[in-house]
Structures are given as C-alpha cells and as structure tokens.
Design an enzyme around this catalytic site. Structure first.
Site, PDB file in Angstrom:
ATOM      1  N   ASN A 141      35.916  48.882  47.543  1.00 45.04           N
ATOM      2  CA  ASN A 141      36.635  47.867  46.954  1.00 45.04           C
ATOM      3  C   ASN A 141      38.044  48.083  47.324  1.00 45.04           C
ATOM      4  O   ASN A 141      38.794  48.884  46.473  1.00 45.04           O
ATOM      5  CB  ASN A 141      36.303  47.786  45.461  1.00 45.04           C
ATOM      6  CG  ASN A 141      37.510  46.434  45.073  1.00 45.04           C
ATOM      7  OD1 ASN A 141      38.156  45.637  45.622  1.00 45.04           O
ATOM      8  ND2 ASN A 141      37.397  46.124  43.593  1.00 45.04           N
ATOM      9  N   LYS A 147      40.676  46.227  47.076  1.00 42.70           N
ATOM     10  CA  LYS A 147      41.536  45.434  46.046  1.00 42.70           C
ATOM     11  C   LYS A 147      42.711  44.867  46.829  1.00 42.70           C
ATOM     12  O   LYS A 147      42.218  44.548  48.147  1.00 42.70           O
ATOM     13  CB  LYS A 147      41.764  46.303  45.188  1.00 42.70           C
ATOM     14  CG  LYS A 147      40.731  47.086  44.191  1.00 42.70           C
ATOM     15  CD  LYS A 147      41.370  47.769  43.007  1.00 42.70           C
ATOM     16  CE  LYS A 147      40.065  48.412  42.571  1.00 42.70           C
ATOM     17  NZ  LYS A 147      40.224  48.903  40.985  1.00 42.70           N
ATOM     18  N   HIS A 183      34.607  41.304  38.525  1.00 40.76           N
ATOM     19  CA  HIS A 183      35.469  42.755  38.272  1.00 40.76           C
ATOM     20  C   HIS A 183      36.563  42.498  37.116  1.00 40.76           C
ATOM     21  O   HIS A 183      37.039  41.617  37.039  1.00 40.76           O
ATOM     22  CB  HIS A 183      36.023  42.972  39.784  1.00 40.76           C
ATOM     23  CG  HIS A 183      36.646  44.356  39.617  1.00 40.76           C
ATOM     24  ND1 HIS A 183      38.097  44.414  39.096  1.00 40.76           N
ATOM     25  CD2 HIS A 183      36.314  45.643  40.289  1.00 40.76           C
ATOM     26  CE1 HIS A 183      38.089  46.073  39.051  1.00 40.76           C
ATOM     27  NE2 HIS A 183      37.025  46.726  40.095  1.00 40.76           N
ATOM     28  N   GLU A 189      39.225  43.615  36.796  1.00 39.22           N
ATOM     29  CA  GLU A 189      40.775  43.186  36.861  1.00 39.22           C
ATOM     30  C   GLU A 189      40.613  41.691  37.081  1.00 39.22           C
ATOM     31  O   GLU A 189      41.786  40.837  36.872  1.00 39.22           O
ATOM     32  CB  GLU A 189      41.272  43.731  38.353  1.00 39.22           C
ATOM     33  CG  GLU A 189      41.455  45.121  38.104  1.00 39.22           C
ATOM     34  CD  GLU A 189      41.366  45.992  39.257  1.00 39.22           C
ATOM     35  OE1 GLU A 189      41.177  45.494  40.420  1.00 39.22           O
ATOM     36  OE2 GLU A 189      41.217  47.449  38.887  1.00 39.22           O
ATOM     37  N   GLU A 203      31.405  49.446  35.514  1.00 39.25           N
ATOM     38  CA  GLU A 203      32.835  50.026  35.521  1.00 39.25           C
ATOM     39  C   GLU A 203      33.654  50.054  34.120  1.00 39.25           C
ATOM     40  O   GLU A 203      34.164  49.015  33.924  1.00 39.25           O
ATOM     41  CB  GLU A 203      33.453  49.000  36.745  1.00 39.25           C
ATOM     42  CG  GLU A 203      32.888  49.073  38.121  1.00 39.25           C
ATOM     43  CD  GLU A 203      33.871  48.886  39.124  1.00 39.25           C
ATOM     44  OE1 GLU A 203      34.066  49.650  40.149  1.00 39.25           O
ATOM     45  OE2 GLU A 203      34.620  48.012  38.960  1.00 39.25           O
ATOM     46  N   GLY A 216      41.003  53.534  37.996  1.00 41.56           N
ATOM     47  CA  GLY A 216      42.464  53.688  38.659  1.00 41.56           C
ATOM     48  C   GLY A 216      43.049  54.666  37.490  1.00 41.56           C
ATOM     49  O   GLY A 216      44.450  54.784  37.636  1.00 41.56           O
ATOM     50  N   SER A 222      37.302  55.831  39.102  1.00 39.65           N
ATOM     51  CA  SER A 222      37.778  57.006  39.566  1.00 39.65           C
ATOM     52  C   SER A 222      36.538  57.986  39.876  1.00 39.65           C
ATOM     53  O   SER A 222      36.521  59.260  39.980  1.00 39.65           O
ATOM     54  CB  SER A 222      38.532  58.000  38.490  1.00 39.65           C
ATOM     55  OG  SER A 222      39.354  56.815  37.818  1.00 39.65           O
TER      56      SER A 222
END
Ligand code: 13P
Length: 252
Positions: free
Chosen positions: A9, A11, A96, A98, A168, A174, A214
C-alpha cells in the site's frame, strides 16, 4: 489452498516518475525471480492505469486504495467500482484505518463498498483492526468480531471466498511497533473462527487473511510462518524494492 499474497500500500507517496520507476523495478524483479506468493500493489489511483499498462501480463496485481460506496453520479473526488473495472484494476483496499480515521468511514460504508466491488468482479481487500485504547482495555477480540460481522456478513459464501481480509492493528501502523507473531496469529485465528461459524469451516479456510502493521524484511518470515497468516499488507517497506522484495522472499 489459500492464496498467499504480499501487497504494497503506497498510500499518498511518490511522483509519477518515482512511481513509474518502482513499477518497472518490480516488474523486472518479478520476471527474474519466481515468487511463492502473489505480488500486488495499491499505488495512488492516479497511477493505476499506468500500472495496468506496464503489468500487461498481470504479473503484479494493481489495486486502488479506496473506492466509492456509490455507483456513479455527483460525488466529487470519488472513483467508482465501475471505473476500476473499466481499467481492469484487480480490486481495491476497503476500510483502511486511515480512511476510517480521517474520513469517518465505518463498517457499514465498507459493507456497501465490498458489495459493489464484488458485483464488478473486483477483489476487495477489507481492512480491520483495533486501536491502542481498544487493545489496552482488552476489547480487541470484540472489536474485530463486530467489524467483521458488519462489513462482511451480508455476503454469500461464494462472495466471501473472493474477499481478502487484512488485519491491521491501528497501533502497529507506521509506528515501527509490530504485533508479535503470536498476537497476530491469535486474531487471525479469531477472524477465521468468526467466518467458520457463519459460513462453515471449508469456506473460512479459503479466505486469505493478511497481516499489516510495520512488516519489515527482518520480521516478515516469522509473521508469515503463522498458520492463519496468509501474507502481508505492507506500507512503508513497500516503497523501496530492496525492502519489498525481501518481504516477498520471506515466502521462499
Ligand atoms: P506500515 O507497514 O507502514 O506500518 O503500514 C501498514 C499499512 O497501513 C498497510 O496498509
């Protein structure tokens, strides 16, 4: 056998030149290195057609990072399942964290998007996972169960087999902090059980469940060796071939 997948991904990263360069590198890598897993990328959707043109023989899957919950019409800035189908994209990430965090997406939105994607022959990669507070207060099993039920339980058994799930945990995205292989396995098995209760064990055993958060070259092998982990959804480490290829090779 469940599909084994390493998906990147990207992003909101890379100029068109940089994106093209990494796509070329990946293609070269894939041509010269037989891999034990499928390799997918989700670049910014602006670059998806370029990816589809480059990956002529579909050596690498090309996915959107999000798609609209609506079929078409006055939804400025959105892209539809039909558009993705028309450029022969392979599917889309859906839900996702985010998107949930910055755009208020819920599992009901995800449910509508997943349905639309499947209706157009696209593969949805449905992302879920708990926040740090939810884990700290011991709610993670319940949260993931609820997410899975709301987003997926309107699907038929045939449809659910076409969905890829990406667990996730938000606290691992991140942050450099990865769920231990045992923590990840525990939730993956939990998700598979939830699916088995609803659709039966045979169907649940066919659904690929990826881990994201990660994943790096030095922890990928251990994570992927867990029985219910079928690959990874990779963020930061998908932006350089050197790291991404090592993660792909964790399956060799
Ligand atoms: P990182 O690998 O950078 O933690 O990101 C994970 C992710 O969000 C993939 O979708």
């Amino acid at each position: 056998m469940r599909r084994k997948i390493v998906a990147g991904n990207w992003k909101m990263n890379k100029s068109v030149i940089d994106a093209q360069q990494l796509m070329y590198q990946l293609l070269e890598y894939k041509k010269n290195n037989p891999t034990q897993c499928e390799v997918w990328i989700a670049p910014p959707s602006l670059y998806l057609m370029m990816a589809k043109d480059l990956f002529e023989k579909n050596e690498i899957g090309a996915f959107a990072q999000d798609m609209s919950e609506h079929e078409s019409g006055a939804y400025t800035g959105e892209i539809s399942a039909e558009m993705l189908e028309s450029i022969e994209a392979d599917g889309s990430l859906i839900g996702h964290s985010e998107r949930r965090q910055y755009h208020g997406e819920t599992d009901s939105h995800c449910n509508r998007k997943i349905k639309l994607a499947l209706d157009k022959g696209l593969t949805p990669i449905y992302c879920n996972g708990e926040t740090l507070e939810q884990r700290k207060s011991g709610q993670h099993f319940e949260v993931v169960k609820n997410q899975t039920e709301v987003a997926l339980f309107t699907l038929t058994a045939e449809e659910i087999k076409k969905v890829v799930i990406a667990y996730e945990p938000v606290w691992a995205i991140g942050t450099g902090e990865t769920a231990t292989p045992e923590q990840a396995q525990e939730i993956h098995a939990h998700i598979r059980n939830i699916l088995a209760e609803k659709y039966g064990k045979e169907v649940a055993d066919e659904v690929s469940i990826l881990y994201g958060g990660s994943v790096k070259p030095d922890n990928a092998k251990e994570i992927f060796s867990q029985p219910d982990i079928d690959g990874g959804l990779i963020g930061g480490a998908a932006l350089k071939l050197e790291d991404f290829s090592k993660i792909i090779e964790a399956f060799n």
